[in-house]
Design an enzyme around this catalytic site. Structure first.
Site, mmCIF file in Angstrom:
data_model
loop_
_atom_site.group_PDB
_atom_site.id
_atom_site.type_symbol
_atom_site.label_atom_id
_atom_site.label_comp_id
_atom_site.label_asym_id
_atom_site.label_seq_id
_atom_site.Cartn_x
_atom_site.Cartn_y
_atom_site.Cartn_z
ATOM 1 N N ILE A 86 -32.863 -19.242 26.403
ATOM 2 C CA ILE A 86 -32.526 -20.481 25.710
ATOM 3 C C ILE A 86 -32.533 -20.234 24.210
ATOM 4 C CG2 ILE A 86 -33.095 -22.915 25.406
ATOM 5 C CD1 ILE A 86 -32.396 -22.135 28.298
ATOM 6 N N LYS A 87 -31.382 -20.448 23.569
ATOM 7 C CA LYS A 87 -31.278 -20.262 22.123
ATOM 8 C C LYS A 87 -31.649 -21.565 21.413
ATOM 9 C CE LYS A 87 -28.057 -17.926 20.136
ATOM 10 N NZ LYS A 87 -26.705 -17.537 19.656
ATOM 11 N N ILE A 88 -32.629 -21.465 20.515
ATOM 12 C CA ILE A 88 -33.115 -22.635 19.792
ATOM 13 C C ILE A 88 -33.194 -22.319 18.302
ATOM 14 C CG2 ILE A 88 -35.032 -24.261 19.518
ATOM 15 C CD1 ILE A 88 -35.830 -23.666 22.402
#
Length: 225
Positions: A86-88
């Protein structure tokens, strides 16, 4: 040392996997926009089918507050699988979400990193990858190589499993400089990756080898001996 493709184009991914030693695929809303108004999760499923389970898939959230970032992350994981990264973006709300999700053993790629401090905070919060925006940093007079070098030294000193994922490249020099300064991974657009092998000097060297061989043995190959 890892190499990833920074694209959501299925044809580019297919070609890239055939030629290059690819470890994963990264995406973001800007990359998705280039593909038009696609069925998002169906498209991500197609990418996963192409790259298999052994390579990593990095999918970015679009929410801005921690509550909705976490909700989007949960939906991504439910649909695409728990091994999805998950890219945050590393903002205050993003960092809050990274801490919570990392405590649940979610794989996090902390993104939109411009400073060493951002990287330190994301590392301490539990991110697995630190996505450093190389060329964008240069455009605002930030020493990208220095940031990578500083983060790399901190990662080694703390024996963490976090890695620096350098991104946002405009030329090959930026990629090689990132690796040389401690980035363990670079994510690269397919077109830019191609330029590493499409140089006149390489073409000439191969031509010269063939010409010299033919002068001695004609059109025969090693299979003819």
């Amino acid at each position: 040392m890892e190499l990833m493709l920074d694209t959501a184009n299925l044809e580019e991914i297919k070609k890239g996997l055939e030629i290059y030693p690819i470890n994963g695929v990264t995406s973001n809303p800007s990359i998705i926009k280039a593909e038009g108004k696609i069925d998002f999760f169906n498209h991500m499923h197609q990418i996963r089918s192409l790259i298999g389970e052994e390579r990593s898939l990095h999918v970015q959230v679009v929410a801005h507050d921690a509550e909705h970032i976490i909700a989007e992350a949960e939906r991504i994981l439910k649909i695409l699988g728990s091994n999805t990264f998950i890219k945050i973006p590393v903002t205050e709300e993003g960092l809050k979400a990274i801490k919570i999700l990392a405590s649940r053993q979610v794989n996090i790629t902390a993104t939109a990193i411009y400073t060493t401090m951002q990287g330190i905070l994301a590392m301490l919060a539990g991110a697995r990858y630190l996505a450093v925006y190389y060329n964008r940093m240069l455009n605002i007079d930030i020493d990208a190589a220095k940031v990578i070098r500083e983060l790399s030294s901190l990662l080694w000193a703390n024996s963490t499993n976090c890695q620096i994922l350098a991104a946002s490249f405009k030329n090959l020099s930026e990629i090689t400089t990132s690796y040389a300064n401690g980035a363990s991974c670079c994510t690269v657009p397919y077109a830019l990756l191609q330029t590493g092998l499409h140089m006149p000097s390489i073409t000439k060297a191969v031509h010269d080898f063939s010409e010299n061989w033919e002068k001695i043995y004609g059109n025969r190959t090693l299979l003819d001996f």
